[in-house]
Scaffold this motif. Structure first.
Motif, PDB file in Angstrom:
ATOM      1  N   GLU A  16      63.669  35.749  24.867  1.00 42.91           N
ATOM      2  CA  GLU A  16      62.300  35.335  25.171  1.00 42.91           C
ATOM      3  C   GLU A  16      61.922  35.669  26.612  1.00 42.91           C
ATOM      4  OE1 GLU A  16      59.897  34.325  23.316  1.00 42.91           O
ATOM      5  OE2 GLU A  16      61.056  34.225  21.464  1.00 42.91           O
ATOM      6  N   VAL A  17      62.858  35.504  27.540  1.00 40.84           N
ATOM      7  CA  VAL A  17      62.600  35.871  28.931  1.00 40.84           C
ATOM      8  C   VAL A  17      62.348  37.366  29.038  1.00 40.84           C
ATOM      9  CG1 VAL A  17      63.638  36.039  31.229  1.00 40.84           C
ATOM     10  CG2 VAL A  17      63.875  33.923  29.908  1.00 40.84           C
ATOM     11  N   ALA A  18      63.192  38.161  28.392  1.00 39.12           N
ATOM     12  CA  ALA A  18      63.002  39.614  28.424  1.00 39.12           C
ATOM     13  C   ALA A  18      61.674  40.009  27.789  1.00 39.12           C
ATOM     14  CB  ALA A  18      64.165  40.304  27.712  1.00 39.12           C
ATOM     15  N   ARG A  19      61.337  39.386  26.662  1.00 37.57           N
ATOM     16  CA  ARG A  19      60.080  39.693  25.986  1.00 37.57           C
ATOM     17  C   ARG A  19      58.876  39.376  26.885  1.00 37.57           C
ATOM     18  NH1 ARG A  19      60.795  36.899  21.503  1.00 37.57           N
ATOM     19  NH2 ARG A  19      61.527  38.689  20.300  1.00 37.57           N
ATOM     20  N   GLU A  20      58.934  38.245  27.556  1.00 34.96           N
ATOM     21  CA  GLU A  20      57.838  37.862  28.442  1.00 34.96           C
ATOM     22  C   GLU A  20      57.691  38.847  29.600  1.00 34.96           C
ATOM     23  OE1 GLU A  20      54.717  35.695  30.202  1.00 34.96           O
ATOM     24  OE2 GLU A  20      55.570  35.593  28.171  1.00 34.96           O
ATOM     25  N   ALA A  21      58.800  39.255  30.180  1.00 35.64           N
ATOM     26  CA  ALA A  21      58.746  40.199  31.296  1.00 35.64           C
ATOM     27  C   ALA A  21      58.233  41.567  30.849  1.00 35.64           C
ATOM     28  CB  ALA A  21      60.129  40.330  31.926  1.00 35.64           C
ATOM     29  N   VAL A  22      58.662  42.028  29.684  1.00 34.39           N
ATOM     30  CA  VAL A  22      58.166  43.299  29.150  1.00 34.39           C
ATOM     31  C   VAL A  22      56.666  43.217  28.899  1.00 34.39           C
ATOM     32  CG1 VAL A  22      58.206  44.827  27.141  1.00 34.39           C
ATOM     33  CG2 VAL A  22      60.360  44.042  28.160  1.00 34.39           C
ATOM     34  N   ALA A  23      56.228  42.100  28.322  1.00 30.44           N
ATOM     35  CA  ALA A  23      54.801  41.927  28.014  1.00 30.44           C
ATOM     36  C   ALA A  23      53.943  41.990  29.266  1.00 30.44           C
ATOM     37  CB  ALA A  23      54.578  40.604  27.285  1.00 30.44           C
ATOM     38  N   ARG A  24      54.511  41.654  30.407  1.00 32.67           N
ATOM     39  CA  ARG A  24      53.775  41.709  31.674  1.00 32.67           C
ATOM     40  C   ARG A  24      53.845  43.081  32.321  1.00 32.67           C
ATOM     41  NH1 ARG A  24      54.110  36.065  34.917  1.00 32.67           N
ATOM     42  NH2 ARG A  24      54.094  34.621  33.153  1.00 32.67           N
ATOM     43  N   GLY A  25      54.539  44.008  31.666  1.00 31.59           N
ATOM     44  CA  GLY A  25      54.576  45.374  32.170  1.00 31.59           C
ATOM     45  C   GLY A  25      55.719  45.685  33.107  1.00 31.59           C
ATOM     46  N   HIS A  26      56.744  44.830  33.134  1.00 24.83           N
ATOM     47  CA  HIS A  26      57.857  45.047  34.047  1.00 24.83           C
ATOM     48  C   HIS A  26      58.966  45.861  33.392  1.00 24.83           C
ATOM     49  CE1 HIS A  26      55.864  42.390  36.769  1.00 24.83           C
ATOM     50  NE2 HIS A  26      55.970  41.348  35.961  1.00 24.83           N
ATOM     51  N   LEU A 189      60.569  17.713  24.256  1.00 18.58           N
ATOM     52  CA  LEU A 189      60.831  19.014  23.650  1.00 18.58           C
ATOM     53  C   LEU A 189      60.028  20.075  24.389  1.00 18.58           C
ATOM     54  CD1 LEU A 189      62.104  20.620  21.227  1.00 18.58           C
ATOM     55  CD2 LEU A 189      59.911  20.298  20.074  1.00 18.58           C
ATOM     56  N   LEU A 190      60.712  21.043  24.965  1.00 19.55           N
ATOM     57  CA  LEU A 190      60.056  22.140  25.681  1.00 19.55           C
ATOM     58  C   LEU A 190      60.103  23.393  24.825  1.00 19.55           C
ATOM     59  CD1 LEU A 190      58.744  23.262  28.269  1.00 19.55           C
ATOM     60  CD2 LEU A 190      61.069  23.722  29.124  1.00 19.55           C
ATOM     61  N   ASP A 191      58.941  23.968  24.572  1.00 10.05           N
ATOM     62  CA  ASP A 191      58.878  25.210  23.805  1.00 10.05           C
ATOM     63  C   ASP A 191      59.592  26.309  24.590  1.00 10.05           C
ATOM     64  OD1 ASP A 191      57.851  27.770  22.679  1.00 10.05           O
ATOM     65  OD2 ASP A 191      56.563  26.442  21.492  1.00 10.05           O
ATOM     66  N   VAL A 192      60.518  27.002  23.939  1.00  8.33           N
ATOM     67  CA  VAL A 192      61.296  28.043  24.611  1.00  8.33           C
ATOM     68  C   VAL A 192      60.392  29.101  25.218  1.00  8.33           C
ATOM     69  CG1 VAL A 192      61.596  29.445  22.518  1.00  8.33           C
ATOM     70  CG2 VAL A 192      63.304  29.553  24.356  1.00  8.33           C
ATOM     71  N   ARG A 193      59.251  29.348  24.607  1.00  3.85           N
ATOM     72  CA  ARG A 193      58.331  30.347  25.133  1.00  3.85           C
ATOM     73  C   ARG A 193      57.685  29.879  26.429  1.00  3.85           C
ATOM     74  NH1 ARG A 193      55.171  30.603  19.512  1.00  3.85           N
ATOM     75  NH2 ARG A 193      55.485  28.365  19.897  1.00  3.85           N
ATOM     76  N   ASP A 194      57.456  28.581  26.563  1.00  9.08           N
ATOM     77  CA  ASP A 194      56.907  28.042  27.809  1.00  9.08           C
ATOM     78  C   ASP A 194      57.934  28.127  28.927  1.00  9.08           C
ATOM     79  OD1 ASP A 194      54.524  27.476  26.519  1.00  9.08           O
ATOM     80  OD2 ASP A 194      55.075  25.389  26.095  1.00  9.08           O
ATOM     81  N   LEU A 195      59.196  27.864  28.613  1.00  6.93           N
ATOM     82  CA  LEU A 195      60.230  28.013  29.630  1.00  6.93           C
ATOM     83  C   LEU A 195      60.355  29.467  30.048  1.00  6.93           C
ATOM     84  CD1 LEU A 195      62.457  26.941  31.415  1.00  6.93           C
ATOM     85  CD2 LEU A 195      64.038  27.092  29.471  1.00  6.93           C
ATOM     86  N   ALA A 196      60.347  30.392  29.091  1.00 12.56           N
ATOM     87  CA  ALA A 196      60.459  31.810  29.422  1.00 12.56           C
ATOM     88  C   ALA A 196      59.313  32.264  30.309  1.00 12.56           C
ATOM     89  CB  ALA A 196      60.506  32.638  28.138  1.00 12.56           C
ATOM     90  N   THR A 197      58.109  31.811  30.009  1.00 12.61           N
ATOM     91  CA  THR A 197      56.949  32.164  30.833  1.00 12.61           C
ATOM     92  C   THR A 197      57.134  31.663  32.261  1.00 12.61           C
ATOM     93  OG1 THR A 197      55.445  32.156  28.948  1.00 12.61           O
ATOM     94  CG2 THR A 197      54.461  31.827  31.114  1.00 12.61           C
ATOM     95  N   PHE A 198      57.601  30.431  32.391  1.00 14.31           N
ATOM     96  CA  PHE A 198      57.803  29.861  33.719  1.00 14.31           C
ATOM     97  C   PHE A 198      58.914  30.589  34.467  1.00 14.31           C
ATOM     98  CE2 PHE A 198      59.698  26.415  36.429  1.00 14.31           C
ATOM     99  CZ  PHE A 198      58.684  26.414  37.380  1.00 14.31           C
ATOM    100  N   VAL A 199      59.999  30.926  33.789  1.00 13.33           N
ATOM    101  CA  VAL A 199      61.102  31.640  34.421  1.00 13.33           C
ATOM    102  C   VAL A 199      60.617  32.947  35.038  1.00 13.33           C
ATOM    103  CG1 VAL A 199      63.220  32.945  33.951  1.00 13.33           C
ATOM    104  CG2 VAL A 199      62.975  30.619  33.078  1.00 13.33           C
ATOM    105  N   VAL A 200      59.889  33.731  34.271  1.00 15.07           N
ATOM    106  CA  VAL A 200      59.418  35.027  34.762  1.00 15.07           C
ATOM    107  C   VAL A 200      58.410  34.843  35.886  1.00 15.07           C
ATOM    108  CG1 VAL A 200      58.202  37.141  34.129  1.00 15.07           C
ATOM    109  CG2 VAL A 200      59.892  36.159  32.568  1.00 15.07           C
ATOM    110  N   ASP A 201      57.454  33.967  35.689  1.00 16.85           N
ATOM    111  CA  ASP A 201      56.421  33.741  36.691  1.00 16.85           C
ATOM    112  C   ASP A 201      57.023  33.236  37.999  1.00 16.85           C
ATOM    113  OD1 ASP A 201      53.551  33.403  37.477  1.00 16.85           O
ATOM    114  OD2 ASP A 201      54.151  31.300  37.578  1.00 16.85           O
ATOM    115  N   ALA A 202      57.891  32.234  37.911  1.00 22.50           N
ATOM    116  CA  ALA A 202      58.465  31.649  39.118  1.00 22.50           C
ATOM    117  C   ALA A 202      59.358  32.646  39.852  1.00 22.50           C
ATOM    118  CB  ALA A 202      59.259  30.391  38.760  1.00 22.50           C
TER     119      ALA A 202
END
Length: 324
Positions: A16-26, A189-202
Motif C-alpha cells: 500500500e505504501v508503494a502503491r501510494e507513492a507510485v500514484a503520486r508520480g514517484h 481501527l486504522l484503514d491501512v490506506r490511510d496509514l500508507a498515505t500518511f507514511v508517504v506524505d510525512a
C-alpha cells in the motif's frame, strides 16, 4: 519526483505504501524476497533476502529521498541502517503499539517501553521487544520518523481480524450472530490506506519524531452495529459475557476460535492510543463505514466462507449460540 525505497513492498502495508507513492508520480523501488505477492504496479522489485549480508548490494550508491521499513526483525533494521542510512534523506519505520511496557492502560509516546531485543531475530512471542530494537536502530539516524501503529484494517488484511465482523454479518443474513457482551469496550481501527498515505506524505515532508498511528476510537458496540448495517444483516446479535466465552474456549482478539477485536484486560491500551501527535502532523482517517464497506467487498471476493486465520467457524458459532 522523489526516489522512494520500500524495504518490503510485497505484503499488505508495504504494498500500500508503494502503491501510494507510485500514484503520486514517484520512482519507487521495493526490496523484498517477493514471496508475499507482487509489488504495486509501477514499482520496481529488487529481489533479496534480508538475512543475507549482501541483500543491499544492488541498492548501494543510490540516493533515497525516503526509505520506509516495515520490518519486525532487529537484524534487518540494523543491517539496513548500517548499509543504507547514509544514503537516505529520511527514514520511516512502521513500528507498533506493542512496544509499550504497559498495554493495559492508555498509551502515549513518552510511556515506558519494553526492553529491546539483543538478538537479530524476534520470535512472534517477542514481537514488541523486537520492534523496540528496530526503533533503536532507526533512532540513530538524524532524520527519522517512527510510527507506532495500532490495529490496521481495510481490504487485504492478511490477519483476517478486522474483516471478520462485516463478513460474519453478511454470511449470517437473517440468522443470529454471536458477539461479545462488552458495553464499555472500544476499538481503534486504522484503514491501512490511510496509514500508507500518511507514511508517504510525512516522509516526503521530512516529518520526524515518534508518533502513535491508530484509528479514531469507537465503542465496540458501534463498530459491530455499523458492520451489521454495512453487511445488510437482518438477524439478531446475541451477546455472551467474556467469562462465559473463556469457559467455552473462545479466545479474545485474534487467532483460531476467537472473537476478533475483543481485547483482554491486559491489552486494553491497544484501543486507547493517544494519536494527537500524528493528527497534528497530518494523519487523516476516513469514516469507519467506508472502511467496512470496502472491506466487505474484499471479503466477498476472497470468499465469506473461506478458512480464516481469526474468528469462529460458522459451525462453532452456531454451537455456542445453542449453548447460551
Amino acid at each position: 519526483m522523489a526516489n522512494v525505497l520500500v524495504l518490503g513492498g510485497t505484503a499488505w502495508l508495504g504494498r500500500e505504501v508503494a502503491r501510494e507513492a507510485v500514484a503520486r508520480g514517484h520512482d519507487v523501488t521495493c526490496l523484498a524476497r517477493g514471496e508475499s505477492g507482487e509489488v504495486a504496479e509501477g514499482a520496481r522489485l529488487v529481489s533479496a533476502d534480508r538475512d543475507d549480508p549482501r541483500a543491499y548490494d544492488d541498492l548501494t550508491g543510490a540516493r533515497w529521498d525516503a526509505v520506509v521499513d516495515v520490518t519486525r526483525q532487529p537484524g534487518h533494521a540494523r543491517g539496513a541502517v548500517l548499509t543504507l542510512g547514509a544514503q537516505a534523506e529520511h527514514w520511516t519505520l512502521v513500528s507498533t503499539g506493542n512496544v509499550y511496557a504497559d498495554l493495559a492502560h492508555p498509551m502515549a509516546e513518552d510511556d515506558a517501553l519494553r526492553d529491546p531485543l539483543a538478538d537479530d531475530h524476534a520470535s512472534p512471542e517477542l514481537y514488541g521487544e523486537g520492534k523496540v530494537a528496530c526503533e533503536e536502530a532507526v533512532g540513530a539516524l538524524a532524520n527519522h520518523l517512527i510510527l507506532r501503529s495500532g490495529l490496521l484494517g481495510g481490504p487485504g488484511d492478511p490477519s483476517d481480524r478486522a474483516g471478520y465482523w462485516v463478513a460474519r454479518f453478511a454470511m449470517a443474513g437473517d440468522e443470529p450472530v454471536l458477539v461479545p457482551d462488552l458495553p464499555d469496550a472500544d476499538v481503534q481501527l486504522l484503514d491501512v490506506r490511510d496509514l500508507a498515505t500518511f507514511v508517504v506524505d510525512a516522509a516526503l515532508r521530512g516529518v520526524s519524531g515518534v508518533m502513535n498511528a491508530a484509528g479514531l476510537s469507537h465503542p465496540l458496540t458501534e463498530f459491530l452495529s455499523v458492520s451489521a448495517d454495512v453487511a445488510g444483516h437482518t438477524g439478531v446479535s446475541i451477546g455472551a459475557a467474556a467469562d462465559w466465552l473463556v469457559e467455552h474456549d473462545v479466545e479474545p482478539w485474534m487467532g483460531p476460535r476467537s472473537l476478533p477485536l475483543w481485547l483482554p484486560d491486559e491489552a486494553l491500551g491497544m484501543a486507547a492510543m493517544d494519536t494527537s501527535r500524528a493528527a497534528a502532523a497530518g494523519l487523516t482517517r476516513r469514516p469507519l463505514v467506508e472502511t467496512l464497506a470496502d472491506t466487505l467487498l474484499d471479503e466477498q471476493a476472497r470468499g465469506l466462507d473461506r478458512e480464516r486465520k481469526a474468528g469462529l467457524t460458522r459451525d462453532d458459532e452456531l454451537a455456542l449460540l445453542a449453548a447460551l
